[in-house]
Write a protein that holds these residues in place. Structure first.
Motif, PDB file in Angstrom:
ATOM      1  N   GLY A 648      35.228 -15.131  14.778  1.00  0.00           N
ATOM      2  CA  GLY A 648      35.019 -16.415  15.427  1.00  0.00           C
ATOM      3  C   GLY A 648      36.323 -17.149  15.642  1.00  0.00           C
ATOM      4  N   THR A 649      36.215 -18.428  16.004  1.00  0.00           N
ATOM      5  CA  THR A 649      37.376 -19.248  16.361  1.00  0.00           C
ATOM      6  C   THR A 649      37.457 -20.459  15.444  1.00  0.00           C
ATOM      7  N   ASP A 650      38.635 -20.694  14.886  1.00  0.00           N
ATOM      8  CA  ASP A 650      38.895 -21.853  14.028  1.00  0.00           C
ATOM      9  C   ASP A 650      38.752 -23.125  14.852  1.00  0.00           C
ATOM     10  N   ILE A 651      38.032 -24.147  14.330  1.00  0.00           N
ATOM     11  CA  ILE A 651      37.852 -25.389  15.087  1.00  0.00           C
ATOM     12  C   ILE A 651      38.993 -26.367  14.840  1.00  0.00           C
ATOM     13  N   GLY A 652      39.909 -26.012  13.924  1.00  0.00           N
ATOM     14  CA  GLY A 652      41.113 -26.808  13.767  1.00  0.00           C
ATOM     15  C   GLY A 652      41.074 -27.882  12.703  1.00  0.00           C
ATOM     16  N   ASN A 653      40.074 -27.884  11.815  1.00  0.00           N
ATOM     17  CA  ASN A 653      40.077 -28.886  10.742  1.00  0.00           C
ATOM     18  C   ASN A 653      40.693 -28.300   9.472  1.00  0.00           C
ATOM     19  N   ASP A 654      40.914 -29.171   8.469  1.00  0.00           N
ATOM     20  CA  ASP A 654      41.566 -28.726   7.238  1.00  0.00           C
ATOM     21  C   ASP A 654      40.705 -27.746   6.449  1.00  0.00           C
ATOM     22  N   ALA A 655      39.392 -27.764   6.644  1.00  0.00           N
ATOM     23  CA  ALA A 655      38.493 -26.885   5.902  1.00  0.00           C
ATOM     24  C   ALA A 655      38.402 -25.496   6.516  1.00  0.00           C
ATOM     25  N   HIS A 656      39.073 -25.258   7.650  1.00  0.00           N
ATOM     26  CA  HIS A 656      39.024 -23.971   8.347  1.00  0.00           C
ATOM     27  C   HIS A 656      37.588 -23.586   8.730  1.00  0.00           C
ATOM     28  N   ASP A 657      36.808 -24.575   9.154  1.00  0.00           N
ATOM     29  CA  ASP A 657      35.495 -24.271   9.707  1.00  0.00           C
ATOM     30  C   ASP A 657      35.687 -23.558  11.045  1.00  0.00           C
ATOM     31  N   PHE A 658      34.665 -22.780  11.452  1.00  0.00           N
ATOM     32  CA  PHE A 658      34.833 -21.981  12.653  1.00  0.00           C
ATOM     33  C   PHE A 658      33.494 -21.795  13.357  1.00  0.00           C
ATOM     34  N   VAL A 659      33.555 -21.272  14.564  1.00  0.00           N
ATOM     35  CA  VAL A 659      32.353 -20.967  15.343  1.00  0.00           C
ATOM     36  C   VAL A 659      32.377 -19.490  15.698  1.00  0.00           C
ATOM     37  N   VAL A 660      31.170 -18.908  15.843  1.00  0.00           N
ATOM     38  CA  VAL A 660      31.042 -17.533  16.320  1.00  0.00           C
ATOM     39  C   VAL A 660      30.094 -17.530  17.520  1.00  0.00           C
ATOM     40  N   ASP A 661      30.181 -16.507  18.301  1.00  0.00           N
ATOM     41  CA  ASP A 661      29.291 -16.340  19.444  1.00  0.00           C
ATOM     42  C   ASP A 661      27.979 -15.731  18.943  1.00  0.00           C
ATOM     43  N   PRO A 662      26.859 -16.466  19.008  1.00  0.00           N
ATOM     44  CA  PRO A 662      25.585 -15.890  18.543  1.00  0.00           C
ATOM     45  C   PRO A 662      25.227 -14.603  19.281  1.00  0.00           C
ATOM     46  N   GLY A 663      25.627 -14.514  20.560  1.00  0.00           N
ATOM     47  CA  GLY A 663      25.350 -13.295  21.307  1.00  0.00           C
ATOM     48  C   GLY A 663      26.067 -12.091  20.727  1.00  0.00           C
ATOM     49  N   ALA A 664      27.281 -12.308  20.229  1.00  0.00           N
ATOM     50  CA  ALA A 664      28.024 -11.203  19.627  1.00  0.00           C
ATOM     51  C   ALA A 664      27.331 -10.710  18.363  1.00  0.00           C
ATOM     52  N   VAL A 665      26.769 -11.652  17.587  1.00  0.00           N
ATOM     53  CA  VAL A 665      26.021 -11.251  16.389  1.00  0.00           C
ATOM     54  C   VAL A 665      24.771 -10.477  16.795  1.00  0.00           C
ATOM     55  N   ALA A 666      24.072 -10.954  17.836  1.00  0.00           N
ATOM     56  CA  ALA A 666      22.880 -10.244  18.321  1.00  0.00           C
ATOM     57  C   ALA A 666      23.229  -8.838  18.776  1.00  0.00           C
ATOM     58  N   ASN A 667      24.381  -8.677  19.424  1.00  0.00           N
ATOM     59  CA  ASN A 667      24.803  -7.340  19.865  1.00  0.00           C
ATOM     60  C   ASN A 667      25.014  -6.409  18.675  1.00  0.00           C
ATOM     61  N   GLU A 668      25.603  -6.935  17.583  1.00  0.00           N
ATOM     62  CA  GLU A 668      25.818  -6.109  16.398  1.00  0.00           C
ATOM     63  C   GLU A 668      24.484  -5.725  15.760  1.00  0.00           C
ATOM     64  N   LEU A 669      23.537  -6.654  15.755  1.00  0.00           N
ATOM     65  CA  LEU A 669      22.215  -6.342  15.210  1.00  0.00           C
ATOM     66  C   LEU A 669      21.536  -5.265  16.061  1.00  0.00           C
TER      67      LEU A 669
END
Length: 827
Positions: A648-669
C-alpha cells in the motif's frame, strides 16, 4: 562539628559552612510541621546509629531537628543532610495559607531562613547540612561524591510520578541494612498516590506488605538485597506493572528535556548524556537535532553524524574538542576480536533469497548467504541493565563492547543498585522491545535454546537477562522452554529498573544482538525453525472455528489501515470474520489464528501466532511500502505456508498509516481460488449462564434503584480499588455452546447513579469477530438504559463481560441480562 559533618561540608560545600554564613534574623523558632516527632524517626536513629541521614522534603526542619537531636544525645558522629528547594511543592502553591510562607521575601522570612533559624535555636549546627536542590539532582550529587545514607526519610512530592521517581533514585542510594521511612503512607488520606507508588515500587522486590503506622511506613534494606534482586520473578503481572511505570517515567522525563526550548545549551548536553532510559527514537531524534542546531548557532558547523555515534552517544572527539566543558564522557569502545568465540550455527545458504520482498521491506530474504550465529564469552565484566537496554563494560579499564550493548551509556547515566553476581550471565535481551511477541519468540528464544543445547554444563548455573514487560505469551513460552531444557522460571531475569551488575563469572552474548541479521529466527535457519516448532508443539490450544480471518489494527497507534472500511466491504463478500486481537486473551488469539485457513492482515505483532498454526495456511500480508520488515514472509515460507504480499501507500502521518487497493487484495484472494461465500446461518436459541464477578453483589431486590414490579432484581456493582483489582470485569454472561460463525448479541440494562465518576460503561466480548458495541449514554443518569455487544462467534463458548472505566468506589446496577441470535438485542 562532627567528623562526618566536616567531611560532608568539605565535599558538598567545598569547605564553606552554609549555617555559619546565614544571617541571624532574631526571629523566634517556628517548628510547625507534620508528623515530625513520629516514633519511627527516633527509633531509627537509636537502632542504626547512622553516620549519614538524608531527609528529602524538609519544610521548616522539625523532623530534621528531631533526628539530629537524638544523634547529639546519643553521641553519634553523624550528620543529617536536609534536602529541599525550600520553594514548596505544588500543593503549597495552590493553598493560600502555605503560599504565604513559601513566597520569597527580601527580609529573610522565607521558609529556608526559618529552617536555618530553627537549626540555630536548637543548637544543632554541628549535626545538620542543608542541600538546596531538588530530590533528583541531590541524589546525583551525593552519588558523585560517594555519600551513601544509612537512613532516608522521604516527605517530598505526593503525586504518583514524583514519589516513584524519588524511590527510583533514593532506594538504590541507601546502604544495605539501612532504613527507608516514607511519610503520608495510608489508605484514605489526602495523598492516596503515595501508598500506591510505594506498593508498586516495592512489590516486585518482594518487600510488601510494608510496615506502617500513623501515616508513616518503614523498610529495612536487606543486607542480601543484591542477591535477592537477581532472583528471577515468577509474578509476571507485577513485573510488567513495574516495567511499564518505569518506562513511562523515562519517556516523560526525556520528552520534557527534548522539548523544553528554555533549557540552556550546556544543561541540554548534560541532560542528554545523563539519560538512561530506552531509545525512544522520535524523542531522541528531536533532542539530537536541537543539540546540532545549538552547535551550529555557536559557529560549529556539524551534521548529526558528526556529533553522534552509532549508539546515539556524543562522539568522544566531540566531547574532547568541541565540548570540553561537558560534565560526562563515555567509555572507549572495545573490539570483539579479543574475546573467546565459537559458532552456535555455521554459515549456510539462504533458500528463500529468490522470494525476497522489494526494498525497503527486504531486510533478510534477499541475502544469498546466512552468516554464522556466534557466541562470545567475557570472563568477568560489568553490566548496566534496565528493562529496555543494557551496556556490557569494564569499569576499571573504562571500555565497553558495542557488539554486546544496545547503545553507549555515559558514566553519569549508569545509575542504580549495584549487584555482585557470581553466576554466569547470558544476555538474551537485544535492541528490540522484549514485550513484543515477535521479537521474543522468533529471535530471543532460538538464541537462548541454541545456547542451552551447546552449553549443557552451564545450563543450571546460568541466569538469562531478558527485558520488557512479560505477559501471558511470555509465560506460556518460557514454561515450555523450561520443560524442554530442564530450566527454571527463576533463571529468567526481567529487570524492573536500572541496576549495575558486577559479574564475577563468565558473561555470554551473541553476534546477532545488534545487527540486522538477528530477525527472524536467525534468517530461518533449520535449527531455529525446529526450536520454534518444538516450543509451539507443547502449547496445547485448540483450533478456532473461523476459517477466513481478517486481523484489524484499527485499535493500535501505528501502521493502521486508513481505508479499512473499503477493504472490509470486499472481505465480507468473501466470508471473512474481522478480529481485533487486543480484545482477546492470548490463548484466544492463538486459537483464532490456529483455526484459520486464510489470514489477511496488515504487518504487525499479531502475526507472530502463525508459529502455532498446524499447517495449510495462506497468509496475505498488507505492507506499508515505505516501512516494515519481511519477518512474517520469511517465517511463512520457512513454516511451509502459502504467502502473498500486497503493498500500500503511506498517507504521510507520524503513525505510518497507509492505504491499500481493495481490488488488489481481491485479486490475491481470487488467485488462491477463493470466491465469495454465503453468510453463516443463525440459530434459534443461545444457552447462557450469569456469573457475578468479584466486584458484584448477587442480584437481590433493592430500594436503591427503581425496578418495575415483576421485573428481575438488579445486581449492584462496586468498582474495587484499581491498584488492588486492575481487572475491570464486574460480571459476565457465559454463552454456549453455539455453532461458530453464528451472528449473535448480548445485552443488559444498566442504571448509572448521578454521582458515578467513570468515563464509560460497556459490554465486551473478546471472542466476537466484527464486534460492534452500544455503550451507555453517560448523560442519562438515574434511569434504565440498554447496552449491548454483537458480532460473529469465533468459539463455541464465550463470555460477554460488563466493564466500566471507573474510579474506586463507583457504583452501578445491571439487570435483564440476555443473549440471542442476530446483531440487534430486543428491548
Amino acid at each position: 562539628m562532627t567528623h562526618t559533618r566536616d567531611a560532608v561540608i568539605r565535599r558538598l560545600w567545598r569547605g564553606h559552612d552554609p549555617l555559619s554564613r546565614a544571617p541571624d534574623t532574631g526571629a523566634p523558632a517556628d517548628l510547625q510541621g507534620w508528623g515530625s516527632q513520629h516514633r519511627y524517626l527516633g527509633e531509627a536513629v537509636e537502632r542504626l546509629r547512622p553516620s549519614v541521614v538524608v531527609e528529602i522534603g524538609v519544610w521548616k526542619g522539625a523532623s530534621v531537628e528531631h533526628m539530629a537531636s537524638r544523634m547529639r544525645d546519643l553521641g553519634i558522629d553523624g550528620v543529617v543532610i536536609a534536602i529541599d528547594t525550600w520553594l514548596g511543592a505544588w500543593d503549597h502553591w495552590i493553598n493560600d495559607q502555605f503560599f504565604a510562607e513559601v513566597a520569597i521575601t527580601d527580609d529573610h522570612r522565607d521558609i529556608y531562613s526559618k529552617f536555618l533559624n530553627n537549626v540555630r535555636h536548637a543548637g544543632l549546627q554541628d549535626y545538620v547540612v542543608p542541600l538546596r536542590l531538588d530530590s533528583i539532582n541531590a541524589a546525583r550529587v551525593l552519588r558523585r561524591f560517594d555519600i551513601r545514607p544509612d537512613l532516608v526519610h522521604l516527605d517530598a512530592g505526593h503525586d504518583y510520578d514524583a514519589v516513584t521517581s524519588d524511590l527510583r533514585h533514593w532506594w538504590p542510594a541507601l546502604r544495605p541494612g539501612g532504613m527507608f521511612i516514607g511519610d503520608d503512607y495510608r489508605e484514605g488520606n489526602n495523598w492516596p498516590d503515595v501508598k500506591r507508588a510505594f506498593d508498586d515500587f516495592f512489590e516486585p522486590l518482594g518487600l510488601t506488605p510494608i510496615e506502617n503506622t500513623s501515616d508513616k511506613c518503614r523498610l529495612v534494606k536487606p543486607e542480601a538485597a543484591a542477591a535477592a534482586r537477581l532472583t528471577g520473578g515468577t509474578d509476571f503481572p507485577a513485573i510488567a506493572r513495574a516495567v511499564t511505570a518505569w518506562r513511562e517515567s523515562c519517556r516523560i522525563a526525556f520528552g520534557a528535556t527534548a522539548d523544553d526550548e528554555s533549557i540552556g545549551f550546556w544543561e541540554r548536553i548534560d541532560q542528554y548524556i545523563r539519560f538512561a532510559g530506552p531509545t525512544w527514537n522520535g524523542i531522541r531524534l528531536r533532542a539530537m537535532n536541537r543539540i546540532v542546531r545549538a552547535l551550529n548557532e555557536q559557529g560549529i558547523k556539524a551534521s548529526r553524524n558528526d556529533v553522534f555515534g552509532p549508539d546515539f552517544e556524543i562522539r568522544a572527539d566531540v566531547l574532547r574538542n568541541w565540548l570540553p566543558d561537558a560534565k560526562a564522557a563515555y567509555p572507549r569502545p572495545a573490539a570483539a576480536q579479543d574475546l573467546a568465540r565459537f559458532d552456535l550455527l555455521p554459515p549456510s545458504p539462504n533458500p528463500y533469497a529468490a522470494r525476497a520482498l522489494p526494498r525497503p521491506i527486504d531486510k533478510h530474504m534477499g541475502r544469498a548467504q546466512r552468516p554464522a550465529l556466534a557466541l562470545y564469552k567475557v570472563e568477568q565484566a560489568d553490566l548496566f541493565v534496565t528493562p529496555l537496554g543494557y551496556q556490557l563494560f569494564d569499569a576499571r579499564q573504562r571500555i565497553y563492547w558495542p557488539i554486546a550493548s544496545t547503545r553507549a551509556y555515559s558514566d553519569q547515566a549508569i545509575e542504580g543498585e549495584h549487584v555482585t553476581v557470581r553466576q554466569p550471565v547470558v544476555i538474551v535481551q537485544d535492541v528490540f522491545e522484549g514485550t513484543n511477541f515477535s521479537h521474543f519468540l522468533f529471535d530471543w528464544m532460538p538464541r537462548l535454546c541454541h545456547f542451552v543445547a551447546a552449553e549443557r554444563e552451564q545450563r543450571d548455573a546460568c541466569v538469562f537477562l531478558m527485558g520488557g514487560a512479560p505477559g501471558e505469551l511470555h509465560a506460556l513460552i518460557l514454561d515450555r522452554v523450561c520443560a524442554l531444557y530442564g530450566l527454571k522460571r527463576e533463571q529468567f531475569i526481567f529487570p524492573t529498573g536500572p541496576q549495575v551488575w558486577h559479574i564475577e563469572a563468565p558473561v555470554y552474548f551473541f553476534s546477532d544482538l545488534k545487527t540486522e541479521i538477528m530477525h527472524p529466527a536467525h534468517m530461518a535457519h533449520d535449527a531455529s525453525i525446529a526450536v520454534i516448532r518444538a516450543i509451539a508443539a507443547g502449547i496445547a490450544i485448540p483450533r478456532g472455528h473461523a476459517r477466513k480471518v481478517y486481523i484489524s489494527r484499527g485499535d493500535t497507534g501505528l501502521r493502521k489501515l486508513a481505508n479499512e472500511d473499503a477493504l472490509w466491504a470486499v472481505l465480507q463478500a468473501f466470508g471473512f470474520v474481522m478480529v481485533r486481537l487486543a480484545d482477546m486473551q492470548v490463548a484466544e488469539q492463538i486459537e483464532v489464528v490456529r483455526g484459520a485457513e486464510v489470514i489477511v492482515a496488515p504487518h504487525g505483532m499479531g502475526l507472530t501466532h502463525i508459529a502455532f498454526h498446524p499447517g495449510g495456511l495462506t497468509l496475505i500480508e498488507l505492507h506499508n511500502a515505505s516501512i516494515g520488515t519481511d519477518i512474517y514472509a520469511f517465517m511463512a515460507h520457512a513454516l511451509g505456508f502459502r504467502y502473498r504480499a500486497v503493498f500500500g501507500t503511506d498517507i504521510g502521518n507520524d503513525a505510518h498509516d497507509f492505504v491499500v487497493d481493495p481490488g488488489a487484495v481481491a485479486n490475491e484472494l481470487a488467485a488462491e481460488a477463493l470466491a465469495p461465500g454465503p453468510a453463516a446461518a443463525a440459530v434459534p436459541a443461545l444457552p447462557s449462564r450469569w456469573h457475578a464477578g468479584v466486584q458484584s453483589q448477587p442480584a437481590t431486590p433493592t430500594h436503591d434503584v427503581a425496578v418495575p414490579a415483576g421485573a428481575p432484581p438488579a445486581c449492584k456493582h462496586v468498582r474495587d480499588d484499581p491498584a488492588r483489582q486492575p481487572d475491570t470485569n464486574m460480571g459476565w454472561l457465559e454463552v454456549g455452546p453455539v455453532p461458530p460463525g453464528t451472528v449473535c448479541h448480548g445485552a443488559c440494562d444498566v442504571w448509572i447513579p448521578s454521582d458515578f465518576a467513570g468515563t464509560a460503561v460497556l459490554l465486551e466480548c473478546g471472542s466476537f469477530g466484527n464486534a460492534t458495541t452500544v455503550a451507555a449514554d453517560l448523560g442519562r443518569r438515574e434511569t434504565w438504559q440498554t447496552i449491548s455487544v454483537a458480532g460473529t462467534a469465533l468459539r463455541e463458548t464465550y463470555n460477554i463481560v460488563l466493564r466500566p472505566r471507573a474510579r474506586a468506589g463507583d457504583v452501578l446496577y445491571s439487570r435483564r441480562w440476555r443473549t440471542g441470535p442476530g446483531a440487534t438485542p430486543g428491548t
